[in-house]
Design a protein around this motif. Structure first.
Motif, mmCIF file in Angstrom:
data_model
loop_
_atom_site.group_PDB
_atom_site.id
_atom_site.type_symbol
_atom_site.label_atom_id
_atom_site.label_comp_id
_atom_site.label_asym_id
_atom_site.label_seq_id
_atom_site.Cartn_x
_atom_site.Cartn_y
_atom_site.Cartn_z
ATOM 1 N N THR A 194 0.835 -1.206 0.000
ATOM 2 C CA THR A 194 0.000 0.000 0.000
ATOM 3 C C THR A 194 0.868 1.253 0.000
ATOM 4 O O THR A 194 0.592 2.226 -0.724
ATOM 5 N N ASN A 205 2.211 1.921 -3.275
ATOM 6 C CA ASN A 205 1.164 2.352 -4.209
ATOM 7 C C ASN A 205 0.564 3.680 -3.782
ATOM 8 O O ASN A 205 -0.631 3.923 -3.977
ATOM 9 N N THR A 239 -2.684 3.697 -1.652
ATOM 10 C CA THR A 239 -3.903 3.064 -2.163
ATOM 11 C C THR A 239 -3.852 1.562 -1.937
ATOM 12 O O THR A 239 -2.910 0.898 -2.387
ATOM 13 N N THR A 242 -4.534 -2.252 -2.477
ATOM 14 C CA THR A 242 -4.842 -3.159 -3.575
ATOM 15 C C THR A 242 -5.518 -4.406 -3.021
ATOM 16 O O THR A 242 -5.053 -4.968 -2.026
#
Length: 481
Positions: A319, A322, A325, A327
């Motif tokens: 996370t 990313n 965000t 997943t």
């Protein structure tokens, strides 16, 4: 009459004794080996490697010549599982004869073990659907390694040949597809400059899981310790139970899964979870549950907690990579089906008798430790009493969740398997045992530390994920690297 005298006594330390001549470029400081990086790279290599063929001691009966691979095994990839056992220098009464004695002992008992595990000495058919049990044998390699055992022990169990364990296995065999003219198994005996040895074994996943490989090595080791008393091995013999689980008629027409192991594009590291730290986490979590009125997850096991913690920290790391965000991810927890199937199967049952407990998580809130443990237990309850392996193929679940665009994390544990006690060939327990590297990214293997005071996890993640993972405060509170 075959008579070998191999004393069990070993030095207390895995490093060479004080009389050992150290390679040029090495110095000793407070008992530790210090070596410049460039010299280390030059010396960590194979000086020589030879190969012979070891065949079963007795021929396979005609009725067993054709081994039909069960349907659930056909869905497993045919790459090789790599297990290694490292032993310090045995103190033999006749050092000049020790190397030859050990080689002869290992070859003789390996030959007799192959008579019991007869498919492993055969050849995989071109279709991959059955084994021709023709007793052609397996390759037995011997390698002289230009470093001491202590240098290997300092390294992560990765497949790299310079910085890891790659040169201790047959070339190109670690998690790669079956090679050597479709041999199913191979062994490499490594001799270190200090006199220590390492036994590296590979076995095709097409015919067996990791527990079968360990049962094989356990039988081989026990036979080496009890060369003249084979009655002690009767209850250790392999059980070929596939006929009991699935009908095998027409198996020649089935097509085996074709799987090409990817080139490594991930980072692998070892992490240790001392029992004392895991017990502290357990106490804290159970107190929180009590305060919140949660009673379902009391009496957490160490295995459950470490599995849940590894998964939570891995998805947290992803996370962060990313940009915060989350997943969608899924935890695939490997489950040994031998004690779960009704009726239970013997521990020495041969084959891929594993499935996965699958726990999808669509939000970070679902990765709380008590939530994950609760889902693990729910999944285990659903598996208990299964009558067969139909619909429980492990790699089929990976394929399913990949198509659903989930990030897959697979965690397999062999904790509580008496690996160290069961791999004494007559000269003591190994100082280290390891499954080397992983076949794919986001895979984790868990096993007991040699002293059984903790859990070792071999973790493989993408580079950025690994950096975030190793910086995770929840992980740092329970682990050491």
């Amino acid at each position: 009459m075959y008579n070998l005298q191999v004393p069990r006594a070993y030095q207390q330390s895995p490093v060479c004794n004080s009389q050992q001549r150290w390679p040029v470029g090495m110095t000793i400081s407070r008992g530790l080996i210090v070596q410049a990086p460039l010299i280390s790279r030059r010396q960590l290599h194979v000086v020589s490697r030879s190969r012979t063929n070891v065949k079963p001691a007795s021929p396979t009966p005609l009725k067993f010549k054709d081994y039909n691979i069960p349907s659930h095994d056909l869905l497993m990839p045919d790459f090789c599982i790599p297990l290694i056992l490292l032993y310090p220098n045995p103190q033999l009464s006749n050092p000049s004869a020790s190397k030859t004695a050990i080689i002869n002992l290992l070859k003789k008992t390996l030959s007799e073990t192959l008579s019991e595990y007869y498919p492993f000495a055969g050849r995989l058919s071109s279709s991959g659907s059955h084994v021709d049990c023709n007793d052609e044998g397996i390759h037995f390699l011997e390698a002289q390694i230009a470093c001491s055992l202590s240098e290997i022990l300092e390294k992560n169990p990765v497949r790299d040949e310079k910085e890891g364990y790659g040169h201790l296995f047959p070339p190109g065999s670690i998690w790669h597809n079956v090679s050597y003219s479709r041999n199913l198994m191979a062994v490499q005996l490594n001799h270190f400059s200090c006199g220590g040895i390492a036994i590296a074994v590979i076995l095709s996943h097409r015919v067996a899981d990791g527990l079968t490989l360990m049962s094989f090595v356990s039988y081989w080791a026990r036979l080496s310790r009890n060369l003249n008393d084979q009655e002690k091995l009767v209850h250790r013999s392999p059980c070929f139970v596939h006929e009991l689980l699935l009908p095998q008629s027409g198996n020649h027409n089935l097509t085996a899964t074709q799987f090409v192991a990817p080139e490594k594009n991930w980072i692998t590291t070892e992490i240790v979870f001392p029992h004392s730290k895991v017990d502290k986490l357990k106490a804290e979590l159970e107190m929180q549950d009590e305060q919140q009125g949660i009673i379902i997850n009391k009496n957490y096991t160490r295995n459950e907690l470490v599995t849940a913690l590894l998964y939570r920290c891995a998805v947290t790391a992803a996370t962060a990579s990313n940009s915060g965000t989350y997943t969608k991810s899924v935890l695939l927890q490997a489950v040994n089906m031998r004690p779960v199937i009704d009726p239970p199967l013997p521990k020495t049952s041969v084959g891929n008798l594993i499935t996965c407990n699958h726990i999808p998580t669509d939000t970070m809130n679902e990765t709380k430790l008590n939530t994950l443990v609760g889902q693990m237990r729910k999944g285990m309850m659903q598996l208990r009493g299964s009558k067969s392996m139909v619909g429980k193929e492990a790699f089929a679940l990976i394929d399913k969740y990949t198509k659903l665009i989930y990030k897959v994390y697979a965690i397999s544990s062999i904790c509580k398997f008496p690996l160290y006690d069961e791999t004494d060939f007559g000269w003591g327990r190994p100082v280290k045992a390891a499954v080397v590297d992983t076949p794919l990214v986001n895979f984790i293997f868990m096993m007991d530390t040699p002293s059984r005071d903790g859990i070792i996890a071999t973790v493989s993640l993408e580079k950025q994920d690994m950096e975030n993972f190793l910086a995770n405060k929840e992980l740092l509170a329970c682990a050491s690297f």
